[in-house]
Scaffold this active site. Structure first.
Site, PDB file in Angstrom:
ATOM      1  CG  ASN A  12      -2.191   0.761   1.007  1.00 47.16           C
ATOM      2  OD1 ASN A  12      -3.150   0.192   0.522  1.00 47.16           O
ATOM      3  ND2 ASN A  12      -2.215   2.033   1.347  1.00 47.16           N
ATOM      4  CD  GLU A  13       2.527   3.700   3.722  1.00 48.57           C
ATOM      5  OE1 GLU A  13       3.279   4.500   4.294  1.00 48.57           O
ATOM      6  OE2 GLU A  13       1.373   4.001   3.361  1.00 48.57           O
ATOM      7  CB  SER A  14       6.680   1.679  -1.407  1.00 46.21           C
ATOM      8  OG  SER A  14       6.884   0.310  -1.078  1.00 46.21           O
TER       9      SER A  14
END
Length: 462
Positions: A313-315
């Site tokens: 989700n982040e990267s």
């Protein structure tokens, strides 16, 4: 007798000193300008909490007006201090009351305000626009206000609704006006609804529309529906030197890389990273970093596939990723937080350092929610804090308690109030200590990560 004489003398001293102190305060106010600020080493900016002007994200101050104010303060060699108000009238009151030195917000240039303050800095032109989706499926976007006849247009009470009503009168009637009185729906929520097709048309200020177009690329914000309104920063009329400095700074700053970078960051750069599929279900791999997730997941006591879902989700498992707010690496930690978790400077994009620091940070957050006893519930609070910053989650818990719900439960309780933190009625509530927050992102963040983690658990063996 000696005691009585001493008391009389003390009273005389107190009475004699009091008027002098008041007189000095008045004199200071009348003469407090740039030289006095330089003597103090600090300048105080007044602004509003909003997605454009000023907000806290993961414990760090953000906002276009905040960044400009910081650049201005640095040009003066002064430390910047921020104070917030609930509306423009309070901004002016605080300025005139000596609670701040300048208003770092596009204050409308009206006769009423011109009588009270000295406008300075950039002459900002604002107006209201129709927010619609780009042309699609053979249906063209509206190009003229006359096209609004027989269309359903949504607006919140206030200037947007007033403009829509007046526009309807100017056209001789025919616009299907929908007043949105639900206090859980903000102006930004209306723009999201246009993007996802829930509604077709809404009214917005052009700067808010520009910002939200970086979240929803299918928005069309080209059609103006009001006259231009001039706005700018302001200082007290007794601070002309500070006003002149702001004017000069703006002329010189508008072409600088710093100003252009701030403009791009808030009004041009997409707020979303592209995402791809699982690396290989056949080989039982989510990513190239599964071994790191397995190694450090015990730090927080979670299933490693939740950490993998968070990284996705982040990267999107891109170790070189840098978000629009400056978060870096596999786990997208803010530089200040990464440093506090032991990541050496320059190592933010090292995958092992990133995962190790992220799990350490998650464990630290978890300790702040010791009263949330259910492990699954606690995970939601921790994930929300990782995304938003723990202060906004505490604010949502305080609102939850105030409105009679369970502040130790996320679903249908605290998640409701994290959503409402983008609405000024809620983020200006006295129980909130951290101001505006775009809660929709955090609301989706928690659901997306846990939902994806469950999918990983079904397809990828432990």
């Amino acid at each position: 007798m000696k005691q009585i004489s001493f008391l009389i003398l003390a009273c005389i001293c107190m009475l004699g000193c009091q008027p002098k102190k008041q007189q000095e305060t008045t004199v200071d106010m009348e003469h407090y300008d740039l030289p006095q600020m330089k003597d103090s080493g600090e300048v105080v900016a007044l602004t509003l909490n909003s997605s454009i002007s000023y907000f806290d994200y993961r414990g760090e101050p953000m906002g276009f007006q905040y960044e400009l104010a910081k650049q201005f303060a640095e040009s003066l060699g002064l430390k910047l201090k921020i104070k917030t108000a609930s509306d423009t009238e309070e901004l002016v009151h605080m300025l005139l009351n000596g609670e701040g030195d300048f208003i770092a917000y596009p204050l409308p240039i009206t006769k009423e305000f011109k009588d009270s303050v000295l406008f300075c800095g950039e002459d900002i032109i604002t107006h209201q626009v129709l927010v619609q989706r780009n042309s699609q499926k053979g249906q063209k976007a509206l190009a003229n206000v006359t096209d609004l006849i027989d269309k359903d247009v949504y607006a919140k009470p206030g200037k947007h609704l007033e403009r829509l009503i007046n526009l309807d009168k100017e056209l001789g009637g025919g616009i299907k006006i929908h007043e949105v009185t639900n206090d859980s729906i903000s102006n930004e929520d209306l723009l999201m609804q246009v993007s996802n097709g829930t509604i077709d048309y809404a009214i917005s200020d052009n700067d808010l529309a520009r910002l939200n177009k970086t979240y929803y690329s299918n928005l069309n914000i080209q059609m103006a529906v009001s006259f231009d309104q001039r706005a700018s920063w302001a200082v007290r009329k007794t601070s002309p030197l500070l006003g002149e400095a702001a004017n000069q700074w703006h002329k010189e700053n508008i072409t600088t890389p710093a100003y252009k970078a701030s403009t791009k960051k808030y009004f041009e750069q997409s707020k979303h990273l592209p995402h791809g599929p699982i690396l290989s279900i056949k080989d039982g791999k989510i990513s190239h970093f599964d071994d790191l997730f397995k190694k450090y997941a015990p730090e927080v006591g979670w299933d490693w596939r939740v950490i993998a879902s968070l990284a996705y989700n982040e990267s999107n498992f891109d170790t070189t990723a840098v978000s629009w707010v400056g978060a870096r690496g596999l786990m997208q930690m803010m530089p200040k937080t990464a440093r506090a978790m032991g990541v050496p400077e320059g190592k933010e994009q090292n995958p092992e350092e990133s995962v190790k620091a992220a799990t350490k940070y998650l464990a630290q957050i978890a300790r702040s929610f010791s009263k949330v006893t259910d492990p699954n519930e606690k995970m939601k609070f921790v994930l929300a804090s990782y995304n938003a910053g723990i202060g906004h989650v505490f604010d949502a818990m305080a609102l939850t308690e105030k409105y009679g719900k369970d502040k130790y439960k996320w679903d249908d309780n605290v998640e409701v109030y994290i959503l409402l933190k983008s609405n000024e009625e809620y983020f200006n509530d006295p129980v909130c200590k951290n101001g505006y927050f775009r809660g929709r992102e955090t609301y989706n963040f928690v659901k997306d990560i846990l939902g994806r983690a469950e999918m990983y658990k079904q397809k990828i063996k432990d």
